[in-house]
Design a protein around this motif. Structure first.
Motif, PDB file in Angstrom:
ATOM      1  N   ILE A  36       0.886  -1.155   0.000  1.00  0.00           N
ATOM      2  CA  ILE A  36       0.000   0.000   0.000  1.00  0.00           C
ATOM      3  C   ILE A  36       0.930   1.213   0.000  1.00  0.00           C
ATOM      4  N   MET A  37       0.821   2.031  -1.052  1.00  0.00           N
ATOM      5  CA  MET A  37       1.783   3.111  -1.239  1.00  0.00           C
ATOM      6  C   MET A  37       1.062   4.445  -1.398  1.00  0.00           C
ATOM      7  N   GLN A  38       1.812   5.522  -1.203  1.00  0.00           N
ATOM      8  CA  GLN A  38       1.270   6.856  -1.407  1.00  0.00           C
ATOM      9  C   GLN A  38       0.842   7.014  -2.863  1.00  0.00           C
ATOM     10  N   ASN A  39      -0.146   7.853  -3.087  1.00  0.00           N
ATOM     11  CA  ASN A  39      -0.712   8.023  -4.419  1.00  0.00           C
ATOM     12  C   ASN A  39       0.321   8.472  -5.450  1.00  0.00           C
ATOM     13  N   GLU A  40       1.302   9.276  -5.031  1.00  0.00           N
ATOM     14  CA  GLU A  40       2.303   9.771  -5.979  1.00  0.00           C
ATOM     15  C   GLU A  40       3.490   8.829  -6.145  1.00  0.00           C
ATOM     16  N   ALA A  41       3.436   7.650  -5.567  1.00  0.00           N
ATOM     17  CA  ALA A  41       4.551   6.689  -5.650  1.00  0.00           C
ATOM     18  C   ALA A  41       4.793   6.256  -7.098  1.00  0.00           C
ATOM     19  N   HIS A  42       6.059   6.089  -7.437  1.00  0.00           N
ATOM     20  CA  HIS A  42       6.450   5.667  -8.780  1.00  0.00           C
ATOM     21  C   HIS A  42       6.807   4.180  -8.721  1.00  0.00           C
ATOM     22  N   VAL A  43       5.984   3.347  -9.320  1.00  0.00           N
ATOM     23  CA  VAL A  43       6.110   1.896  -9.198  1.00  0.00           C
ATOM     24  C   VAL A  43       7.445   1.363  -9.736  1.00  0.00           C
ATOM     25  N   PRO A  44       7.900   1.723 -10.945  1.00  0.00           N
ATOM     26  CA  PRO A  44       9.188   1.186 -11.416  1.00  0.00           C
ATOM     27  C   PRO A  44      10.352   1.502 -10.475  1.00  0.00           C
ATOM     28  N   ASP A  45      10.372   2.708  -9.916  1.00  0.00           N
ATOM     29  CA  ASP A  45      11.436   3.064  -8.980  1.00  0.00           C
ATOM     30  C   ASP A  45      11.340   2.242  -7.698  1.00  0.00           C
ATOM     31  N   THR A  46      10.130   1.999  -7.233  1.00  0.00           N
ATOM     32  CA  THR A  46       9.943   1.186  -6.028  1.00  0.00           C
ATOM     33  C   THR A  46      10.435  -0.238  -6.260  1.00  0.00           C
ATOM     34  N   LEU A  47      10.107  -0.817  -7.407  1.00  0.00           N
ATOM     35  CA  LEU A  47      10.563  -2.171  -7.721  1.00  0.00           C
ATOM     36  C   LEU A  47      12.093  -2.222  -7.808  1.00  0.00           C
ATOM     37  N   GLY A  96      10.087  -7.446   5.248  1.00  0.00           N
ATOM     38  CA  GLY A  96       8.989  -6.480   5.229  1.00  0.00           C
ATOM     39  C   GLY A  96       9.410  -5.118   5.750  1.00  0.00           C
ATOM     40  N   LYS A  97      10.186  -5.091   6.825  1.00  0.00           N
ATOM     41  CA  LYS A  97      10.651  -3.818   7.382  1.00  0.00           C
ATOM     42  C   LYS A  97      11.606  -3.113   6.430  1.00  0.00           C
ATOM     43  N   LEU A  98      12.434  -3.875   5.739  1.00  0.00           N
ATOM     44  CA  LEU A  98      13.328  -3.262   4.748  1.00  0.00           C
ATOM     45  C   LEU A  98      12.524  -2.613   3.622  1.00  0.00           C
ATOM     46  N   ILE A  99      11.521  -3.330   3.137  1.00  0.00           N
ATOM     47  CA  ILE A  99      10.706  -2.793   2.039  1.00  0.00           C
ATOM     48  C   ILE A  99       9.882  -1.597   2.520  1.00  0.00           C
ATOM     49  N   LYS A 100       9.356  -1.686   3.718  1.00  0.00           N
ATOM     50  CA  LYS A 100       8.532  -0.591   4.243  1.00  0.00           C
ATOM     51  C   LYS A 100       9.348   0.684   4.447  1.00  0.00           C
ATOM     52  N   SER A 101      10.653   0.561   4.627  1.00  0.00           N
ATOM     53  CA  SER A 101      11.497   1.737   4.818  1.00  0.00           C
ATOM     54  C   SER A 101      11.716   2.519   3.523  1.00  0.00           C
ATOM     55  N   LEU A 102      11.288   1.972   2.394  1.00  0.00           N
ATOM     56  CA  LEU A 102      11.475   2.646   1.110  1.00  0.00           C
ATOM     57  C   LEU A 102      10.508   3.824   0.977  1.00  0.00           C
ATOM     58  N   PRO A 103      10.903   4.849   0.225  1.00  0.00           N
ATOM     59  CA  PRO A 103      10.033   6.021   0.053  1.00  0.00           C
ATOM     60  C   PRO A 103       8.699   5.651  -0.589  1.00  0.00           C
ATOM     61  N   GLY A 104       7.627   6.156  -0.007  1.00  0.00           N
ATOM     62  CA  GLY A 104       6.290   5.963  -0.568  1.00  0.00           C
ATOM     63  C   GLY A 104       5.562   4.730  -0.087  1.00  0.00           C
ATOM     64  N   VAL A 105       6.244   3.769   0.526  1.00  0.00           N
ATOM     65  CA  VAL A 105       5.597   2.544   0.994  1.00  0.00           C
ATOM     66  C   VAL A 105       5.012   2.798   2.386  1.00  0.00           C
ATOM     67  N   LYS A 106       3.705   2.565   2.527  1.00  0.00           N
ATOM     68  CA  LYS A 106       3.038   2.827   3.804  1.00  0.00           C
ATOM     69  C   LYS A 106       2.797   1.549   4.606  1.00  0.00           C
ATOM     70  N   THR A 107       2.278   0.529   3.937  1.00  0.00           N
ATOM     71  CA  THR A 107       1.918  -0.716   4.613  1.00  0.00           C
ATOM     72  C   THR A 107       2.208  -1.887   3.697  1.00  0.00           C
TER      73      THR A 107
END
Length: 127
Positions: A36-47, A96-107
């Motif tokens: 679950i990510m912020q609305n302005e999150a950029h999916v390719p960058d998150t991956l 999960g905690k590592l991934i959640k620490s990324l910008p834009g990731v909420k849950t």
């Protein structure tokens, strides 16, 4: 990154480097999760950011991104990683905690491990 996460990362890297066997002592864990990510999150960058996390071997998108006009972005991904802990729940919390620490990731909602739906104490695993 917190001191605890940094220390855990060092332990994992050292454990991998100290292995002299040609085979890994643990198998890769294949996890499906919904981010679950912020609305302005950029999916390719998150991956990409997930791909460069320690212990992560493979990341892929399972379903098209759900991007409502108002609200949070939902992204279903699979992550194959080398767990640092032999306990499945602890390994899931760690990645999960590592991934959640990324910008834009909420849950993070862990959906399955190895293709089987997963619960912890009869409740969904939410990070």
């Amino acid at each position: 990154m917190s001191y605890y996460e940094e220390e855990k990362l060092r332990e994992t890297v050292n454990a991998i480097l100290e292995q002299t066997d040609t085979r890994l002592k643990r198998d890769l864990m294949n996890v499906t999760m919904r981010l679950i990510m912020q609305n302005e999150a950029h999916v390719p960058d998150t991956l990409t950011r997930i791909r460069v996390l320690p212990s992560v071997a493979v990341v892929g998108q399972k379903e098209p991104v759900q991007r409502p006009e108002a609200g949070n972005v939902k992204l279903e991904v699979y992550v194959k990683f080398l767990p640092s802990a032999s306990n499945t729940y602890e390994a899931l919390l760690s990645i999960g905690k590592l991934i959640k620490s990324l910008p834009g990731v909420k849950t993070i909602h862990v959906l399955s491990v190895g293709g089987r739906n997963v619960l912890y104490k009869n409740k969904p695993i939410m990070i």
